[in-house]
Write a protein that holds these residues in place. Structure first.
Motif, PDB file in Angstrom:
ATOM      1  N   ALA A 104       9.621  -5.253   4.254  1.00 54.28           N
ATOM      2  CA  ALA A 104       8.859  -5.434   3.008  1.00 54.28           C
ATOM      3  C   ALA A 104       7.790  -6.531   3.086  1.00 54.28           C
ATOM      4  N   PRO A 105       8.067  -7.707   3.669  1.00 54.72           N
ATOM      5  CA  PRO A 105       7.033  -8.754   3.708  1.00 54.72           C
ATOM      6  C   PRO A 105       5.794  -8.379   4.522  1.00 54.72           C
ATOM      7  N   PHE A 106       5.902  -7.362   5.370  1.00 53.00           N
ATOM      8  CA  PHE A 106       4.770  -6.971   6.216  1.00 53.00           C
ATOM      9  C   PHE A 106       3.856  -5.944   5.544  1.00 53.00           C
ATOM     10  N   VAL A 107       4.340  -5.341   4.453  1.00 50.38           N
ATOM     11  CA  VAL A 107       3.598  -4.258   3.808  1.00 50.38           C
ATOM     12  C   VAL A 107       2.532  -4.825   2.872  1.00 50.38           C
ATOM     13  N   SER A 108       1.292  -4.385   3.055  1.00 52.64           N
ATOM     14  CA  SER A 108       0.173  -4.842   2.225  1.00 52.64           C
ATOM     15  C   SER A 108       0.374  -4.401   0.781  1.00 52.64           C
ATOM     16  N   PRO A 109       0.002  -5.262  -0.203  1.00 58.55           N
ATOM     17  CA  PRO A 109       0.121  -4.864  -1.607  1.00 58.55           C
ATOM     18  C   PRO A 109      -0.858  -3.761  -1.997  1.00 58.55           C
ATOM     19  N   HIS A 110      -1.912  -3.572  -1.221  1.00 54.38           N
ATOM     20  CA  HIS A 110      -2.885  -2.499  -1.480  1.00 54.38           C
ATOM     21  C   HIS A 110      -3.052  -1.697  -0.183  1.00 54.38           C
ATOM     22  N   PRO A 111      -2.031  -0.906   0.155  1.00 47.15           N
ATOM     23  CA  PRO A 111      -2.017  -0.308   1.490  1.00 47.15           C
ATOM     24  C   PRO A 111      -2.956   0.887   1.668  1.00 47.15           C
ATOM     25  N   THR A 112      -3.446   1.020   2.877  1.00 47.08           N
ATOM     26  CA  THR A 112      -4.071   2.231   3.389  1.00 47.08           C
ATOM     27  C   THR A 112      -3.342   2.531   4.693  1.00 47.08           C
ATOM     28  N   LEU A 113      -3.481   3.719   5.219  1.00 51.16           N
ATOM     29  CA  LEU A 113      -2.792   4.016   6.479  1.00 51.16           C
ATOM     30  C   LEU A 113      -3.238   3.111   7.619  1.00 51.16           C
ATOM     31  N   PRO A 114      -4.545   2.845   7.793  1.00 49.54           N
ATOM     32  CA  PRO A 114      -4.937   1.914   8.857  1.00 49.54           C
ATOM     33  C   PRO A 114      -4.350   0.509   8.672  1.00 49.54           C
ATOM     34  N   LEU A 121      -1.553  -0.247   7.078  1.00 49.45           N
ATOM     35  CA  LEU A 121      -0.117  -0.170   7.338  1.00 49.45           C
ATOM     36  C   LEU A 121       0.164  -0.114   8.839  1.00 49.45           C
ATOM     37  N   ARG A 122      -0.618   0.699   9.548  1.00 51.30           N
ATOM     38  CA  ARG A 122      -0.408   0.840  10.986  1.00 51.30           C
ATOM     39  C   ARG A 122      -0.625  -0.497  11.701  1.00 51.30           C
ATOM     40  N   ALA A 123      -1.658  -1.204  11.302  1.00 50.00           N
ATOM     41  CA  ALA A 123      -1.954  -2.499  11.921  1.00 50.00           C
ATOM     42  C   ALA A 123      -0.842  -3.508  11.636  1.00 50.00           C
ATOM     43  N   ALA A 124      -0.370  -3.527  10.387  1.00 50.23           N
ATOM     44  CA  ALA A 124       0.683  -4.473  10.022  1.00 50.23           C
ATOM     45  C   ALA A 124       2.001  -4.126  10.705  1.00 50.23           C
ATOM     46  N   ALA A 125       2.293  -2.829  10.805  1.00 48.38           N
ATOM     47  CA  ALA A 125       3.561  -2.401  11.407  1.00 48.38           C
ATOM     48  C   ALA A 125       3.638  -2.767  12.885  1.00 48.38           C
TER      49      ALA A 125
END
Length: 217
Positions: A10-20, A22-26
């Motif tokens: 959860a702490p890694f997930v952007s509050p305003h996510p897009t797939l790019p 999310l992929r970068a954060a993951a």
């Protein structure tokens, strides 16, 4: 004595996510200890506007090395079944309940090891974020681990495969076998039978999408 909070992504997930995003954060996720074993995070891939989102259990050996989901033997089975069911693979989104390869050594080989409930729950924020961005009409769970992660621990694919179930994450969730189970069939006749059943499950998904198009027309 207070319980130790369970680590999650959860702490890694952007509050305003897009797939790019999310992929970068993951790629840097340490929400559970599986990142220590996998070569890399294997995030979902496919159309950002997919009407169908497929969820498997976890990446396999080939997926772990390439960093892409469903590119190994099970992915080949999925591709054939999608084509036979009339679903364009380029128009779907494929991902896994767990984003790192969990394995144990056997000689020089890395053998798949089933993720546990803590690891599945830790990775759940990634799956929820992917679904929230893609907004599929139907989520197809491939195998028991994926199905139970969304439909509860008591869900049995053998009893309810192909059933369209309303869900909070998407209008419908359905479950079928994981394509890797077809590869493990004991002989060619059984493999053919299992493949035919898998294709029939995917044809139900295709039929539902056609009905949805007619209602929208």
């Amino acid at each position: 004595m207070p319980r130790t909070p369970i680590k999650t992504a959860a702490p890694f997930v952007s509050p305003h996510p897009t797939l790019p995003k999310l992929r970068a954060a993951a790629a840097g996720c340490t929400g559970c200890d599986l990142y220590k074993r996998g070569t890399q995070t294997v995030f979902g891939e496919g159309s950002p506007h997919a009407r169908v989102l497929f969820v498997g259990e976890q990446p396999g050996d080939k997926e772990d090395l390439e960093g892409k989901p469903f590119v190994g033997p099970a992915g080949g089975i999925l591709n054939k079944a999608l084509e036979a069911a009339g679903i364009d693979r380029r128009g779907v989104y494929v991902t896994n309940a767990v984003k790192h390869f969990k394995w144990e050594p056997r000689g020089k080989r890395r053998i798949h090891k089933k993720p546990n409930q803590i690891e599945i729950l830790a990775c759940r924020p990634w799956l929820e974020a992917e679904v929230a961005v893609v907004k599929p009409e139907v989520i197809v769970c491939l195998g028991a681990t994926a199905a139970q992660s969304l439909l509860g621990k008591t869900f049995k694919v053998t009893q309810r495969r192909g059933e369209m179930i309303p869900h909070q994450l998407a209008p419908f969730v359905t479950a079928t076998v994981h394509p890797s189970s077809i590869l493990r069939a004991p002989d060619e006749d059984k493999r053919h039978e299992e493949m035919a059943q898998f294709i029939e499950d995917l044809k139900k998904v295709a039929a539902m999408l056609r009905q949805s198009e007619k209602r929208a027309a």
